[in-house]
Design an enzyme around this catalytic site. Structure first.
Site, PDB file in Angstrom:
ATOM      1  N   CYS A 191       0.834  -1.205   0.000  1.00  0.00           N
ATOM      2  CA  CYS A 191       0.000   0.000   0.000  1.00  0.00           C
ATOM      3  C   CYS A 191       0.878   1.268   0.000  1.00  0.00           C
ATOM      4  O   CYS A 191       1.422   1.609  -1.042  1.00  0.00           O
ATOM      5  CB  CYS A 191      -0.988  -0.051   1.165  1.00  0.00           C
ATOM      6  N   HIS A 198      -3.170  -5.173   1.844  1.00  0.00           N
ATOM      7  CA  HIS A 198      -2.410  -5.392   3.082  1.00  0.00           C
ATOM      8  C   HIS A 198      -2.407  -6.850   3.524  1.00  0.00           C
ATOM      9  O   HIS A 198      -3.159  -7.207   4.454  1.00  0.00           O
ATOM     10  CB  HIS A 198      -3.033  -4.574   4.221  1.00  0.00           C
ATOM     11  N   GLU A 210      -0.479  -8.138   5.492  1.00  0.00           N
ATOM     12  CA  GLU A 210      -0.072  -8.138   6.905  1.00  0.00           C
ATOM     13  C   GLU A 210      -1.255  -7.971   7.852  1.00  0.00           C
ATOM     14  O   GLU A 210      -1.116  -8.187   9.053  1.00  0.00           O
ATOM     15  CB  GLU A 210       0.984  -7.038   7.153  1.00  0.00           C
TER      16      GLU A 210
HETATM   17  N1  GLN Z   1      -3.389   6.392   1.091  1.00  0.00           N
HETATM   18  C1  GLN Z   1      -2.176   6.162   1.794  1.00  0.00           C
HETATM   19  C2  GLN Z   1      -1.056   7.008   1.232  1.00  0.00           C
HETATM   20  O1  GLN Z   1      -1.214   7.674   0.252  1.00  0.00           O
HETATM   21  C3  GLN Z   1      -1.781   4.706   1.785  1.00  0.00           C
HETATM   22  C4  GLN Z   1      -2.802   3.905   2.540  1.00  0.00           C
HETATM   23  C5  GLN Z   1      -2.312   2.655   3.161  1.00  0.00           C
HETATM   24  O2  GLN Z   1      -1.110   2.366   3.229  1.00  0.00           O
HETATM   25  N2  GLN Z   1      -3.259   1.920   3.676  1.00  0.00           N
HETATM   26  O3  GLN Z   1      -0.008   7.010   1.783  1.00  0.00           O
END
Ligand code: GLN
Length: 192
Positions: A79, A172, A174
């Site tokens: 992410c 995710h 994790e």
């Molecule tokens: N939207 C977040 C960002 O731009 C990332 C979101 C996440 O890691 N769950 O950093």
């Protein structure tokens, strides 16, 4: 035994540590450049990419991380980590590490309340679909020819990519009890 570092400046690094502990992998929490010594792999967790980027800058981590990965150290971003590994972002901030040949759009599926879970197909993992948790998830806008999609939707949205020793997922693993993506990354580290 191989040692995997987890960037631990912000975000859900504790969950990655728990997953790797279940796999009995030696880990190192990475907050300072010296924590990168002797690592065989690095995970950049989910969180807030702008905060992570700023803290990496303050602690002097950007350059050594870039150098280590360019020298072949396997890396996996989940992410926010996918955002930081990108070659290019649609948004002006943060400035990504520029390691993968990807263009990424942040928060592409909406705000926190639009977070969702979905069963996604990941053909390289045996055992059926992966329950993927998307939290203000990024979208892969485009990839270069050396980047392989590991998971995608029927609409063609890509959820996981691999470019040689670099792996990124927009969701995710994790945050689930499914350890298959962590096992996949440990295999990458063991075979590098
Ligand atoms: N939207 C977040 C960002 O731009 C990332 C979101 C996440 O890691 N769950 O950093």
């Amino acid at each position: 035994m191989k040692k995997i570092g987890i960037l631990a400046v912000q975000g859900d690094f504790a969950e990655h540590i728990q997953s790797l502990n279940k796999l009995k992998v030696e880990i190192e929490e990475v907050r300072l450049p010296e924590h990168l010594n002797d690592l065989d792999g690095l995970i950049i967790p989910g969180g807030e990419s702008t905060s992570q980027s700023r803290l990496m800058d303050i602690y002097g981590l950007n350059t050594p991380v870039i150098e280590n990965v360019r020298n072949g150290m396997p890396v996996w971003g989940t992410c926010a980590g996918m955002i930081l590994l990108a070659g290019k972002l649609v948004e002006p901030h943060p400035v990504p590490l520029g390691l993968m040949d990807t263009e990424i759009q942040r928060n592409a599926y909406g705000r926190q309340v639009d977070s969702f879970e979905a069963d996604v197909s990941v053909p390289c993992l045996s055992g059926g679909n992966f329950r993927a948790i998307f939290i203000r998830a990024p979208k892969v806008v485009s990839v270069g020819s050396g980047v392989e999609a590991l998971s995608w939707s029927s609409d063609g949205d890509i959820f996981a990519v691999r470019q040689g020793h670099m792996l990124a997922t927009s969701f995710h693993p994790e945050l689930t009890n499914d350890l298959r993506f962590h096992e996949y990354f440990v295999d990458m580290v063991n075979s590098s």
